[in-house]
Design a protein around this motif. Structure first.
Motif, PDB file in Angstrom:
ATOM      1  N   GLU A  69       0.704  -1.214   0.021  1.00  0.00           N
ATOM      2  CA  GLU A  69       0.111  -0.043  -0.010  1.00  0.00           C
ATOM      3  C   GLU A  69       0.603   1.444  -0.070  1.00  0.00           C
ATOM      4  OE1 GLU A  69      -4.081   0.808   1.700  1.00  0.00           O
ATOM      5  OE2 GLU A  69      -2.756   0.838   3.398  1.00  0.00           O
ATOM      6  N   GLY A  70       0.602   2.322  -0.798  1.00  0.00           N
ATOM      7  CA  GLY A  70       1.316   3.634  -0.840  1.00  0.00           C
ATOM      8  C   GLY A  70       2.376   3.586  -1.778  1.00  0.00           C
ATOM      9  N   ASP A  71       2.748   2.342  -2.361  1.00  0.00           N
ATOM     10  CA  ASP A  71       3.699   2.369  -3.419  1.00  0.00           C
ATOM     11  C   ASP A  71       3.376   1.841  -4.726  1.00  0.00           C
ATOM     12  OD1 ASP A  71       6.334   1.944  -4.433  1.00  0.00           O
ATOM     13  OD2 ASP A  71       7.267   1.305  -2.512  1.00  0.00           O
ATOM     14  N   HIS A  92       8.286   9.525   4.210  1.00  0.00           N
ATOM     15  CA  HIS A  92       7.187   8.951   5.229  1.00  0.00           C
ATOM     16  C   HIS A  92       7.515   9.387   6.601  1.00  0.00           C
ATOM     17  CE1 HIS A  92       3.816   6.570   6.398  1.00  0.00           C
ATOM     18  NE2 HIS A  92       4.618   5.631   6.820  1.00  0.00           N
ATOM     19  N   LEU A 129       9.625   2.600  -1.937  1.00  0.00           N
ATOM     20  CA  LEU A 129       9.806   3.486  -0.862  1.00  0.00           C
ATOM     21  C   LEU A 129      10.014   3.244   0.508  1.00  0.00           C
ATOM     22  CD1 LEU A 129       6.726   5.707  -2.409  1.00  0.00           C
ATOM     23  CD2 LEU A 129       9.217   5.822  -3.131  1.00  0.00           C
ATOM     24  N   THR A 130      10.505   4.088   1.159  1.00  0.00           N
ATOM     25  CA  THR A 130      10.795   3.804   2.659  1.00  0.00           C
ATOM     26  C   THR A 130       9.502   3.427   3.430  1.00  0.00           C
ATOM     27  OG1 THR A 130      11.225   6.216   3.169  1.00  0.00           O
ATOM     28  CG2 THR A 130      12.877   4.965   2.915  1.00  0.00           C
ATOM     29  N   LEU A 131       8.348   4.083   3.072  1.00  0.00           N
ATOM     30  CA  LEU A 131       7.157   4.006   3.668  1.00  0.00           C
ATOM     31  C   LEU A 131       6.497   2.625   3.642  1.00  0.00           C
ATOM     32  CD1 LEU A 131       4.366   3.948   1.422  1.00  0.00           C
ATOM     33  CD2 LEU A 131       5.164   5.717   0.610  1.00  0.00           C
ATOM     34  N   SER A 179      -1.714   6.780  -0.613  1.00  0.00           N
ATOM     35  CA  SER A 179      -1.394   7.488   0.382  1.00  0.00           C
ATOM     36  C   SER A 179      -1.065   8.819   0.187  1.00  0.00           C
ATOM     37  CB  SER A 179       0.003   6.553   0.812  1.00  0.00           C
ATOM     38  OG  SER A 179       0.874   6.553  -0.117  1.00  0.00           O
ATOM     39  N   ILE A 199       7.962  -0.108   4.338  1.00  0.00           N
ATOM     40  CA  ILE A 199       8.269  -0.534   5.348  1.00  0.00           C
ATOM     41  C   ILE A 199       7.183  -0.920   6.390  1.00  0.00           C
ATOM     42  CG2 ILE A 199       9.802  -0.926   7.339  1.00  0.00           C
ATOM     43  CD1 ILE A 199      11.541  -1.361   5.124  1.00  0.00           C
ATOM     44  N   ASP A 200       6.548   0.263   6.531  1.00  0.00           N
ATOM     45  CA  ASP A 200       5.498   0.360   7.370  1.00  0.00           C
ATOM     46  C   ASP A 200       4.085  -0.406   6.954  1.00  0.00           C
ATOM     47  OD1 ASP A 200       6.851   2.110   9.387  1.00  0.00           O
ATOM     48  OD2 ASP A 200       6.324   3.654   8.369  1.00  0.00           O
TER      49      ASP A 200
END
Lengths: 212, 384
Positions: free
Chosen positions: A99-101, B360, A151-153, B96, A155-156
């Motif tokens: 999600e988000g990527d 993020h 993206l680093t996000l 997001s 990971i979350d």
């Protein structure tokens, strides 16, 4: 009869013209499904050579992408012949970019290599929510879940997806591998995945080890 | 002179020294976090703030106050308004709220000859309408779409520029300007042929790829030219495809036009900053050939080897792993900063930046505290 060794070598060399000529000539001979399976197997062995050359730093990611394209072209040509026989599958994997990527190149390379190695691959695409992973795992009951992100996000999002699988009581039924630029051992632990990789060929080996 | 103006002067001098190969009075710092991070740090909704830029002034004020940096922490910003109006496919917003660049095909393989003959015409007539749905349709409608998009973009840029000017006046950042361009091969891959497309092209028609890179080079130079080369600033070139190529494809298809691009910009008196994405360790000898004082921000690599090979001639930056800020303790994060300072600062030519941008923020995570600690540590201990 098609020279299977030469075909394996041509796939390893990523020699598109030779591969397509050989496959087209083969199809013109009206082959049986069993013979076509041998051809697929020869191509898979060629892909193994590609993987080895990648590990030796003779091939790079661009070559893996091209290899994936060649292989899906080949399988498409063989599909009408193959349809008469049941194909043997080694296992199944649900993959997706979390999600988000929106980055999907690494996931696609891994997916085409896993398919070439005989896995059933269910690709959920990009920007995949935890609940979409959970629903697919419920539906197809794979042995493995592969999560990808750049993206680093990511990971979350990977952590959220593992949590969602946990809450749905599905975590113990699957092995989880994460892949992509930001993953490393610490991230893997924090996320609660079973393995991580930044290298599609290596990740595939991990998966093969799990379903043996 | 106000304190902020004095700080700007001091910081400008540090960067002038750095960019001209002199050793500055201390190691300058650029906060790797971006506007996306700043919005989340302020506790606001990411998507909403990018549509309503009036919300951003307090966001930036808190961002600048909370994190030490010598340059304005605006980062490269993709404003959604004009992309949305144009019906953009190469730059889109994810669920997001992050603006991202999916793998898209702007030019078909059979259009290489058309492109090589006249890249500009091909981009305007064939490629833009394919990448931006707003460029399809009746000419009058297309003209209106373009006008609306450009108006939206210029309004948004003016708004962001006003915030930037206020923050500079308050916090005294270095006054740097930037231009952005791409290596010709990367441009061909990222916006025209896609990662997948170019990977096949280098094997199927390498001559056409090489000719296309040559043909588009003048446009890439023009895009990367600063309004005035004597201004403090640089042309930013984010590098992309080289690590995914075989050595021989890099040598024949990527390197020649990329080298010409950097040399041409440098010969006009401009500084060039490369974002050396992914693993370039096998290409360090090539990078050495680039003009003196080219700034190289590395995402990956052995700091010692990089310093040894390039540190006498070029300005090294990057390498600090931002994922450590997510997973490490404060002490581990500071230790890593010290380790890199010890290797890269001696002898000068070092600018503290991280290996990638931080976009993020997980509110409950350790990133804010770790990032503050690292920036403060480098500020206080960043001697050459």
């Amino acid at each position: 009869m098609i020279d299977l060794q030469a075909l394996t070598q041509a796939v390893g060399d990523l020699d598109e013209n030779t591969i397509l000529t050989m496959i087209n000539d083969f199809i013109e001979t009206n082959p049986s499904g069993e013979d076509a399976q041998k051809v697929v197997f020869a191509c898979q062995q060629g892909m193994a050579i590609v993987g080895e050359l990648f590990e030796k730093n003779e091939y790079y990611v661009g070559d893996l992408i091209f290899a994936g394209e060649l292989l899906s072209k080949t399988i498409d040509l063989l599909k009408p012949v193959l349809s008469s026989v049941a194909t043997q599958k080694f296992g199944s994997i649900v993959i997706g970019t979390v999600e988000g990527d929106l980055h999907d190149i690494g996931k696609n390379i891994f997916g085409s290599m896993a398919e070439a190695a005989g896995f059933d691959v269910y690709d959920l695409g990009i920007d995949v929510s935890p609940s979409a992973f959970v629903e697919k795992v419920k539906e197809v009951k794979p042995q493995i879940v592969g999560m990808s992100g750049v993206l680093t996000l990511a990971i979350d999002s990977m952590k959220n997806t593992v949590n969602a699988l946990n809450e749905a009581g599905l975590r113990e039924s699957v092995k989880i591998i994460i892949g992509g630029n930001p993953v490393n051992e610490d991230a893997c632990k924090q996320i609660g995945a079973d393995a991580f990789t930044t290298n599609a060929a290596e990740g595939l080996k991990t998966c093969q080890g799990w379903v043996k | 002179m106000t304190d902020a103006a004095a700080r700007t002067n001091e910081r400008n001098q540090i960067f002038r020294d750095l960019f001209s190969g002199k050793t500055p009075k201390r190691v300058p710092i650029s906060n790797p976090a971006t506007q996306d991070f700043a919005i989340q740090h302020a506790g606001l909704d990411l998507a909403e703030c990018q549509w309503d830029l009036t919300k951003l002034e307090p966001v930036y004020d808190k961002f600048c106050q909370d994190f030490y940096t010598d340059t304005y922490p605006g980062g490269s910003i993709r404003i959604p308004s004009h992309y949305q109006i144009l019906g953009s496919t190469p730059i889109v917003m994810s669920s997001s709220g992050f603006m991202q660049h999916p793998d898209v095909v702007g030019m078909l393989a059979e259009e290489y000859d058309q492109f090589i003959a006249s890249p500009y015409d091909c981009i305007v007539e064939t490629i833009l309408p394919r990448l931006y749905t707003g460029f399809n349709g009746e000419p009058g409608k297309v003209a209106m779409t373009l006008a609306k998009a450009m108006r939206a973009q210029s309004d948004d840029l003016a708004h962001l520029g006003a915030i930037r000017a206020k923050m500079n006046a308050k916090y005294g950042f270095a006054g740097m300007i930037g231009a952005l361009t791409e290596a010709p091969f990367d441009f061909m891959a990222d916006f025209l042929r896609s990662f997948k497309g170019i990977s096949g092209d280098v094997r199927r028609y390498p001559d056409k790829v090489a000719a296309a890179c040559e043909a588009v080079l003048p446009l890439m130079i023009k895009k990367g030219t600063l309004p005035n080369p004597s201004m403090l600033g640089y042309t930013f070139i984010p590098l992309h495809m080289a690590p995914y190529l075989r050595d021989k494809d890099f040598a024949t298809l990527y390197w020649p036009t990329f080298k010409k691009l950097v040399e041409t910009l440098a010969s006009m008196g401009q500084n060039v900053q490369l974002f050396v994405e992914q693993d370039w360790m096998r290409y360090l000898d090539y990078l050495y050939e680039l003009p003196e004082n080219t700034i190289m921000r590395f995402e990956y690599g052995d700091a010692k080897v990089i310093k040894e090979k390039l540190g006498q001639k070029h300005i090294i930056s990057g390498l600090y792993p931002v994922t450590l800020l997510q997973t490490g303790t404060k002490q581990q994060c500071v230790d890593k900063a010290k380790e890199l300072l010890d290797i890269l600062a001696p002898g000068g030519r070092y600018w503290w930046q991280a290996d990638k941008s931080i976009i993020h923020l997980e509110a409950s995570g350790p990133v804010v505290e770790n990032l503050k600690a690292v920036l403060d540590y480098v500020h206080e201990n960043g001697t050459y």
